[in-house]
Design a protein around this motif. Sequence first.
Motif, mmCIF file in Angstrom:
data_model
loop_
_atom_site.group_PDB
_atom_site.id
_atom_site.type_symbol
_atom_site.label_atom_id
_atom_site.label_comp_id
_atom_site.label_asym_id
_atom_site.label_seq_id
_atom_site.Cartn_x
_atom_site.Cartn_y
_atom_site.Cartn_z
ATOM 1 N N SER A 185 -3.226 -9.973 10.260
ATOM 2 C CA SER A 185 -3.661 -8.950 9.324
ATOM 3 C C SER A 185 -4.575 -7.907 9.972
ATOM 4 O O SER A 185 -4.354 -6.702 9.801
ATOM 5 C CB SER A 185 -4.314 -9.681 8.142
ATOM 6 N N PRO A 186 -5.583 -8.299 10.751
ATOM 7 C CA PRO A 186 -6.391 -7.279 11.428
ATOM 8 C C PRO A 186 -5.571 -6.400 12.378
ATOM 9 O O PRO A 186 -5.747 -5.177 12.425
ATOM 10 C CB PRO A 186 -7.424 -8.103 12.202
ATOM 11 N N LEU B 298 -1.165 0.104 11.219
ATOM 12 C CA LEU B 298 -0.945 1.022 10.089
ATOM 13 C C LEU B 298 -1.806 2.281 10.216
ATOM 14 O O LEU B 298 -1.375 3.364 9.817
ATOM 15 C CB LEU B 298 -1.257 0.311 8.768
ATOM 16 N N SER C 46 -12.851 -4.365 5.220
ATOM 17 C CA SER C 46 -11.604 -3.871 4.646
ATOM 18 C C SER C 46 -10.672 -5.035 4.430
ATOM 19 O O SER C 46 -10.859 -6.113 4.998
ATOM 20 C CB SER C 46 -10.966 -2.824 5.556
ATOM 21 N N GLU C 47 -9.670 -4.808 3.591
ATOM 22 C CA GLU C 47 -8.795 -5.915 3.206
ATOM 23 C C GLU C 47 -8.076 -6.520 4.394
ATOM 24 O O GLU C 47 -8.052 -7.730 4.551
ATOM 25 C CB GLU C 47 -7.792 -5.443 2.146
ATOM 26 N N ALA C 48 -7.472 -5.699 5.226
ATOM 27 C CA ALA C 48 -6.665 -6.244 6.321
ATOM 28 C C ALA C 48 -7.480 -6.457 7.595
ATOM 29 O O ALA C 48 -7.355 -7.484 8.257
ATOM 30 C CB ALA C 48 -5.470 -5.346 6.601
ATOM 31 N N ALA C 49 -8.332 -5.512 7.945
ATOM 32 C CA ALA C 49 -9.053 -5.616 9.223
ATOM 33 C C ALA C 49 -10.169 -6.646 9.164
ATOM 34 O O ALA C 49 -10.558 -7.200 10.179
ATOM 35 C CB ALA C 49 -9.619 -4.261 9.626
ATOM 36 N N SER D 53 -3.680 -3.891 10.492
ATOM 37 C CA SER D 53 -4.526 -2.768 10.041
ATOM 38 C C SER D 53 -4.552 -1.667 11.090
ATOM 39 O O SER D 53 -4.414 -0.480 10.775
ATOM 40 C CB SER D 53 -5.944 -3.264 9.753
ATOM 41 N N GLN E 8 0.814 -1.208 0.000
ATOM 42 C CA GLN E 8 0.000 0.000 0.000
ATOM 43 C C GLN E 8 0.852 1.265 0.000
ATOM 44 O O GLN E 8 0.376 2.330 0.422
ATOM 45 C CB GLN E 8 -0.907 0.016 1.241
ATOM 46 N N TYR F 264 -17.421 -3.750 17.144
ATOM 47 C CA TYR F 264 -17.343 -5.191 16.922
ATOM 48 C C TYR F 264 -16.369 -5.531 15.809
ATOM 49 O O TYR F 264 -16.283 -4.794 14.822
ATOM 50 C CB TYR F 264 -18.759 -5.661 16.551
ATOM 51 N N GLY G 265 -4.592 3.046 7.148
ATOM 52 C CA GLY G 265 -3.529 2.189 6.636
ATOM 53 C C GLY G 265 -4.060 0.941 5.975
ATOM 54 O O GLY G 265 -3.327 0.004 5.709
ATOM 55 N N ASP G 266 -5.348 0.911 5.716
ATOM 56 C CA ASP G 266 -6.018 -0.281 5.200
ATOM 57 C C ASP G 266 -6.783 0.118 3.927
ATOM 58 O O ASP G 266 -6.828 1.295 3.560
ATOM 59 C CB ASP G 266 -6.986 -0.796 6.278
ATOM 60 N N THR G 267 -7.358 -0.853 3.237
ATOM 61 C CA THR G 267 -8.172 -0.560 2.062
ATOM 62 C C THR G 267 -9.607 -0.983 2.346
ATOM 63 O O THR G 267 -9.902 -2.178 2.441
ATOM 64 C CB THR G 267 -7.638 -1.320 0.826
ATOM 65 N N LEU H 77 -0.443 4.912 1.160
ATOM 66 C CA LEU H 77 0.080 5.465 2.414
ATOM 67 C C LEU H 77 0.734 6.818 2.175
ATOM 68 O O LEU H 77 0.535 7.762 2.947
ATOM 69 C CB LEU H 77 1.077 4.487 3.043
ATOM 70 N N LEU I 12 -8.628 3.421 9.927
ATOM 71 C CA LEU I 12 -8.480 2.554 8.761
ATOM 72 C C LEU I 12 -7.625 3.200 7.670
ATOM 73 O O LEU I 12 -7.618 2.738 6.528
ATOM 74 C CB LEU I 12 -9.862 2.172 8.218
ATOM 75 N N ALA J 156 -8.204 -5.265 15.444
ATOM 76 C CA ALA J 156 -8.526 -4.290 14.403
ATOM 77 C C ALA J 156 -9.647 -3.345 14.806
ATOM 78 O O ALA J 156 -9.905 -2.371 14.111
ATOM 79 C CB ALA J 156 -8.955 -5.029 13.135
ATOM 80 N N GLN K 40 -14.017 -7.680 8.937
ATOM 81 C CA GLN K 40 -15.347 -7.124 9.135
ATOM 82 C C GLN K 40 -15.460 -6.438 10.488
ATOM 83 O O GLN K 40 -15.239 -7.043 11.532
ATOM 84 C CB GLN K 40 -16.392 -8.235 9.045
ATOM 85 N N LEU K 41 -15.855 -5.182 10.464
ATOM 86 C CA LEU K 41 -16.044 -4.394 11.684
ATOM 87 C C LEU K 41 -17.479 -3.895 11.726
ATOM 88 O O LEU K 41 -18.086 -3.666 10.688
ATOM 89 C CB LEU K 41 -15.114 -3.181 11.685
#
Lengths: 438, 438
Positions: free
Chosen positions: A314-315, A321, B298-301, A318, A29, A307, B152-154, A33, B150, A139, B303-304
């Motif tokens: 990975s989370p 980052l 998001s790709e890294a995190a 995130s 990214q 939640y 730093g994430d997509t 970034l 987010l 995350a 589901q939120l």
Amino acid sequence: MKESDKSLGVAVLGCGSVGSQVVRLLQEQAGDLAARVGAPVELVGVAVRRLDAAREVEVPEGLLTTDAAALVARDDVDLVVEVIGGIEPARGLILSALEHGASVVTANKALLAEDGPTLFEAAEKAGRDIYYEAAVAGAIPILRPLRESLAGDTVTRVLGIVNGTTNFILDKMDTSGAGFGDALQEAQDLGYAEADPTADVEGFDAAAKAAILASLAFHSRVTASDVHREGISEVTAADVASARDMDSVVKLLAICELRPGADGGEDAVAVRVHPAMIPRSHPLASVREAYNAVFVESEAAGQLMFYGPGAGGSPTASAVLGDLVTVARNRLAGTRGAGESAYAARAVLSMGESRTRYHVAIDVDDRAGVLATVALAFAEHDVSIQTVRQEGRGDDAQLVVVSHEATDAQLSATVAHLRTMDIVRDVTSVMRVEGVAE
Amino acid sequence: MKESDKSLGVAVLGCGSVGSQVVRLLQEQAGDLAARVGAPVELVGVAVRRLDAAREVEVPEGLLTTDAAALVARDDVDLVVEVIGGIEPARGLILSALEHGASVVTANKALLAEDGPTLFEAAEKAGRDIYYEAAVAGAIPILRPLRESLAGDTVTRVLGIVNGTTNFILDKMDTSGAGFGDALQEAQDLGYAEADPTADVEGFDAAAKAAILASLAFHSRVTASDVHREGISEVTAADVASARDMDSVVKLLAICELRPGADGGEDAVAVRVHPAMIPRSHPLASVREAYNAVFVESEAAGQLMFYGPGAGGSPTASAVLGDLVTVARNRLAGTRGAGESAYAARAVLSMGESRTRYHVAIDVDDRAGVLATVALAFAEHDVSIQTVRQEGRGDDAQLVVVSHEATDAQLSATVAHLRTMDIVRDVTSVMRVEGVAE
């Protein structure tokens, strides 16, 4: 913000499941970034224990080093990501990074809960940031909402499912009727629990997170040692079944409460981790498997819930980052974010002083007057009963009592008293009750 | 941050249900706000339409004025809270406030969705902040997580229940079987819907919020006019019953999606508001009554979800005050937060190009070959069927078809085609399906 020519150098300390994802995202990214920060963010070093270890990510040639101490002191390191975990060498490296002028992002809940103020003071002195969203609930953005979104409000309670391993185990016990041992085994088989599950199962991980949440929510210093901690290893299938009978579910909760002082006295804080029954209608009850969620009550906003996945490389990366972008922007702007906010300096109540509610299941002789005798035992400790359910079962009977709120000292004294009574054959389940309006 | 001697002056524009709570909290929490900002925050003026109107809060003597334009231009006003709503005079006042050197906090979703970039550019030029957490989903911290946590994430998808009125109505229809008209009446009787419910019921309010969410999530400019909008006034009891048969529930969703370009083409954005069926197992399905929730992928995190009260004076004021603390801190530090991030400048797809899934219930003649004929109609439009359920009912039969993902143009052409077929007596329910993995 206009993009700057000067790039910001990032050092990553640790290249395990989180670190390797941080390294991956920094590379994949890079363009986004740079646009979001306003300057390129360049990976300049990755500190590891062993150069030849297997890794989930390919680290560019020449960036790996085993000398973390030298890395954080380098002039080209503007930002340090600490994902080693544990107290040392993490603490020393973070302090050195700050002294050498770097801003820091860390996911280190144990260190923050044990010695956060030392880190915050070092950051203040250095004029740098230390951010740590990833330290609690992976995350899920929860620390930034507490310290920023709710900064104009008064948080009164935080109830968190902040440990995925224990939530997975308790969820299995609820859905399959399994005992603790079998559910733990399944969690281990599926990789949700470690071979030595103590830190998760006995609530140490959740207690560290509770201390961090309470510090932010109540603008006070709370450390892990302030947190009353009970794990889930003594939760039985009978407890879970008893909860089910009450249309409730057992969860390991991190609980942080603001307790108004009596008679105009000062507010205090209660912080604890223990298994508790919550009604199935509560938003936290539907948090399944290894997910995390944090439920926040505040005076003006009311009830909020956050939640998401509470762990995983990975989370967690995130969250790291996201913090990295913020501290990098601050760096470019020549400023820093809000530092530690502990101005309220509220006292932390002991567990005995904390107010809770108990659910108690008792096997008693099935004879006239038993209910009155048990009720009297509660009354003697000044504990008011909300509901009693009595079920005759041939020779003996079961009483299920749910109390109103009382101090934990009163409630535990009541249970101790019950255990001494002739008509009480066994106290089969004792569980605190949360998430119910008093 | 050390506390400063200089206090920051706050002007509040509008003293309705939100403004009066902002005024109340500014006074009640003055000590906490000063500690969190690092300087006292002082209410210096409240602009209202009529000085003698009834208000929920007592405004200190001498602070009320009907001259909002003069108020925002005053030298002692450092921070302006705009809670008037609507396009003008709100826009002119905000622009004037920025020009005169004030930072701005606003809850004005309509204005932001129509003309946000004008405001953001004015803030950039003035070197001041404009923050607007309260514009979407009331007290729920969702904009700050999107733009910071987010960063730093997509983000790939946002599904939001962002209008409490319509959620209340659809929830009533689901739980009681009521038709739209009766449920709306109940919402009006309870104060959840206005006498003229158009803005809520026809999705205008949700569309404005969708534009704001999409702009932040995808770093692109999206305005209300880019958002495909369908309200809930044509949702029938039959639709809701049909959803129930599918173990689903109907919700009005604000949907923002990142669609990867085909064959290496550029990513694009799809933004729409419409009623949709979601499975009862989806976290959004359990959002009851007038609550709001925003589900983010998001790709890294992963589901939120963010959940809480989406409206109301006090919750909205909490979000306003949170922003106020941030812009006040920035002010003291001589900096500003991240401004508009629209670098990605992604194109917005038309509704016809957006990809969705349809649930279609059809009354057909009950004779051999009907299913094949209907299936052929889907195939002719290149729409793949995921499931068909057929129920014979004496003379005729009902087919319930759920498609795989296709463009909305293909799907609506299929439905138009079905309506022309001899064997089709009636298309009784057409509803998009969301929250299901493809």
